[in-house]
Design a protein around this motif. Structure first.
Motif, PDB file in Angstrom:
ATOM      1  N   ASN A 110       0.860  -1.182   0.000  1.00 46.50           N
ATOM      2  CA  ASN A 110       0.000   0.000   0.000  1.00 46.50           C
ATOM      3  C   ASN A 110       0.900   1.237   0.000  1.00 46.50           C
ATOM      4  OD1 ASN A 110      -2.674  -1.227   0.230  1.00 46.50           O
ATOM      5  ND2 ASN A 110      -1.989  -1.925   2.233  1.00 46.50           N
ATOM      6  N   TYR A 139     -14.081  -5.561  -6.190  1.00 49.69           N
ATOM      7  CA  TYR A 139     -13.309  -4.695  -7.084  1.00 49.69           C
ATOM      8  C   TYR A 139     -13.784  -4.825  -8.522  1.00 49.69           C
ATOM      9  CZ  TYR A 139      -9.425  -1.727  -8.463  1.00 49.69           C
ATOM     10  OH  TYR A 139      -8.668  -0.676  -8.939  1.00 49.69           O
ATOM     11  N   GLY A 164      -6.884   0.838  -7.167  1.00 49.77           N
ATOM     12  CA  GLY A 164      -7.103   2.226  -6.802  1.00 49.77           C
ATOM     13  C   GLY A 164      -8.432   2.426  -6.107  1.00 49.77           C
ATOM     14  N   LYS A 165      -8.661   3.648  -5.727  1.00 43.05           N
ATOM     15  CA  LYS A 165      -9.921   3.995  -5.056  1.00 43.05           C
ATOM     16  C   LYS A 165     -10.522   5.223  -5.718  1.00 43.05           C
ATOM     17  CE  LYS A 165      -7.553   6.663  -1.430  1.00 43.05           C
ATOM     18  NZ  LYS A 165      -7.290   6.748   0.014  1.00 43.05           N
ATOM     19  N   THR A 350      -3.410   3.068  -5.236  1.00 41.04           N
ATOM     20  CA  THR A 350      -2.863   2.932  -3.886  1.00 41.04           C
ATOM     21  C   THR A 350      -2.080   1.649  -3.646  1.00 41.04           C
ATOM     22  OG1 THR A 350      -4.854   1.783  -3.079  1.00 41.04           O
ATOM     23  CG2 THR A 350      -4.847   4.199  -2.943  1.00 41.04           C
ATOM     24  N   THR A 351      -2.362   0.603  -4.414  1.00 37.94           N
ATOM     25  CA  THR A 351      -1.948  -0.732  -3.974  1.00 37.94           C
ATOM     26  C   THR A 351      -1.468  -1.591  -5.139  1.00 37.94           C
ATOM     27  OG1 THR A 351      -3.597  -0.603  -2.202  1.00 37.94           O
ATOM     28  CG2 THR A 351      -2.741  -2.794  -2.746  1.00 37.94           C
ATOM     29  N   PHE A 417      -7.289   1.662   0.426  1.00 37.18           N
ATOM     30  CA  PHE A 417      -7.741   1.419  -0.945  1.00 37.18           C
ATOM     31  C   PHE A 417      -9.265   1.420  -1.051  1.00 37.18           C
ATOM     32  CE2 PHE A 417      -6.192  -2.511   1.138  1.00 37.18           C
ATOM     33  CZ  PHE A 417      -7.409  -3.058   1.488  1.00 37.18           C
TER      34      PHE A 417
END
Length: 555
Positions: A110, A139, A164-165, A350-351, A417
């Protein structure tokens, strides 16, 4: 903009806003250990290792980032046995480099730093997500709802690597103007940059506060507010980003736009419209204080923290200057066009997954569990009835602010996330209570901000938000860093040197520095990236598509 990277805060308001998903719906269900993606019997728990930021905010009574009430709950209720690896927030990439070099990097990385994640891809350290998405139905749903996430997470080989978010889209900067000063001086709202300059000069020279002293500024300028001026002239440059634009299907350096914005800034400085010591006000703290003391007529505000602005800054201004009235001001038309201003990145990656992850299925199941709205609500808000209750608008509100701060707020990064932007309970407007007149006024003003700064008829300043610009390799990054430093130094020199050094000369010298440093290599790279990715990359049109989608949600 860049990065205009906005990191999850630890304030209670942010925690409540982020955790609002599910509010107003049916009663929350306690998340239980899930089965597989097809809903069959629970699979045997695998083992995963997960990085998280160490911000030093876990109270001693709660334990540590590795072991606390929330890590216990995650492992008791989730589909995998998770071991958490804290990484100091201020030194995260250095720590990750050590972990990768030693072969001990966690399965789930992350990390907000876009160039760092890009470097991991270049080094073939990442696992494509394509084969584990079948274990991540949450997701998959998000990718369908917001296809921009797939664009942003897909790399040059056509595979999806980044998670991502979706966040609420907010303007990166805004202009606020003292309308009481406009009325006193019999002036109209400025709609062009020439009018903006004239109004700002009047605010400086015509004693709008009526104290008989020449002690007001027409406008402010610091690191963030200088970016806003750049945007008015259609270029999105900053201390870390060159001004790139698209012309006739090619990527270009926006020299003409930069000359226009630099000339405007120099005029502000020469005419005493801004504080002559602006260069030392890097974070805008002095400008903010001047505004709250009633000494700035057109205030360039970074838009983060609108709730705090309404609840704290506005009362301070009113206390210091009881007759003060403000209103949002749209970016005026410049010789380069009419622009929206930059949008704070609404699709934040993010991840990524370590290519050496031993149990990719467990990784996918863990992420799916953490992305479930009921899980995120639990981790971000705490326990309903203990830490929060529903407010009149159906959204979570803390029962005891101190208790929530001590027992819940530190856990936000376990969900870094999580897409807070898919539910309107998490939006700025839902932080306010419309039954309270001051808060209602803050809501109404922010709606006006959205109308002015999300206007689809205006152009977006630049190619995309900083986080989604292409990542340079090490050699190009050296060239970019050198060019940025020389350009920034020359531009400051032009602003503060009077007639001795003009904006035109600064541009000419910047172009010479560009040529000497190998700027053509950057331009060639940018054009190849654009030609190869213009239909796949997350560009300005994708930013505005997310804005439109979210505005439909809050109608």
């Amino acid at each position: 903009m860049n990065n205009s990277k906005k990191i999850l805060g630890t304030s209670l308001v942010a925690a409540v806003a982020l955790g609002a998903l599910l509010a107003g719906c049916s009663e929350k269900k306690e998340a239980a250990a899930p089965g597989n993606a097809q809903g069959n019997a629970p699979a045997k728990k695998g083992n995963v290792t997960v990085s998280m930021y160490d911000r030093g905010s876990v109270p001693a009574a709660e334990g540590s980032y590795e072991d606390n009430r929330w890590t216990k709950w995650i492992n008791q209720n989730g589909p995998a046995n998770a071991t958490f690896v804290p990484v100091l927030r201020s030194d995260s990439t250095k720590k990750f480099n050590v972990l990768f070099a030693s072969g001990s990097a966690p399965d789930i990385i992350n990390e907000y730093n876009t160039p760092f994640r890009g470097g991991l891809y270049d080094q073939k350290q990442l696992l494509p997500l394509d084969d584990i998405l079948k274990f991540m139905p949450e997701y998959q749903k998000l990718l369908t709802q917001y296809p921009q996430l797939k664009k942003a997470g897909t790399k040059a080989d056509g595979k999806l690597y980044e998670i991502g978010k979706v966040k609420e889209a907010t303007p990166a900067h805004m202009l606020l103007i003292r309308t009481d000063w406009l009325k006193k001086l019999n002036l109209q709202m400025p709609t062009t940059t020439d009018e903006l300059l004239a109004v700002a000069k009047a605010f400086t020279e015509q004693d709008p506060d009526g104290n008989g002293k020449k002690d007001t500024y027409g406008m402010n300028m610091s690191t963030y507010s200088e970016q806003a001026i750049n945007e008015i002239f259609g270029e999105g440059s900053s201390s870390t980003l060159l001004a790139w634009g698209i012309k006739d299907g090619k990527v270009i350096r926006q020299w003409d736009n930069e000359l226009a914005s630099l000339t405007f800034k120099k005029k502000l400085y020469d005419d005493g419209i801004i504080d002559k010591d602006y260069i030392n006000d890097k974070d805008g703290a002095k400008a903010k204080q001047d505004f709250l003391n009633g000494k700035i007529g057109i205030y360039v505000k970074f838009t983060g923290g609108w709730y705090d602005f309404v609840m704290n800054d506005m009362p301070t201004l009113k206390k210091n200057v009881p007759g003060a009235d403000i209103a949002p001001l749209a970016y005026p038309k410049s010789p380069m066009g009419t622009f929206t201003g930059a949008i704070d990145n609404p699709v934040q990656m993010t991840t990524v997954i370590n290519a050496k992850a031993k149990d990719p299925e467990a990784v996918g199941r863990y992420l799916d569990f953490m992305m479930k709205p009921e899980t995120a609500t639990k981790i971000i808000n705490g326990d309903e009835g203990t830490h929060w209750k529903k407010s009149p608008n159906g959204c979570p509100t803390p029962i005891d602010a101190t208790k929530s701060k001590n027992e819940v707020s530190y856990a936000l990064d376990y969900e870094m996330f999580f897409s807070s932007g898919i539910d309107k309970c998490n939006y700025v407007l839902n932080q306010f209570n419309p039954e309270v007149p001051e808060q209602k006024a803050g809501m109404d003003m922010y709606r006006q901000v959205q109308k002015l700064y999300f206007d689809p008829s205006r152009e977006y300043p630049g190619i995309t938000v900083g986080d989604h610009m292409p990542v340079y390799d090490a050699d190009l990054n050296v060239i970019n860093t050198q060019i940025l430093k020389e350009k920034n130094d020359l531009f400051v020199k032009a602003i503060i040197s009077g007639s001795k050094y003009t904006p035109e000369q600064a541009i000419k010298d910047s172009q010479a520095a560009w040529d000497k440093a190998g700027g053509k290599k950057l331009e060639d790279f940018m054009n190849k990236w654009y030609q190869d990715n213009k239909d796949k990359a997350f560009l300005a049109k994708d930013v505005m598509a997310v804005v439109k989608q979210q505005m439909e949600l809050v109608k």
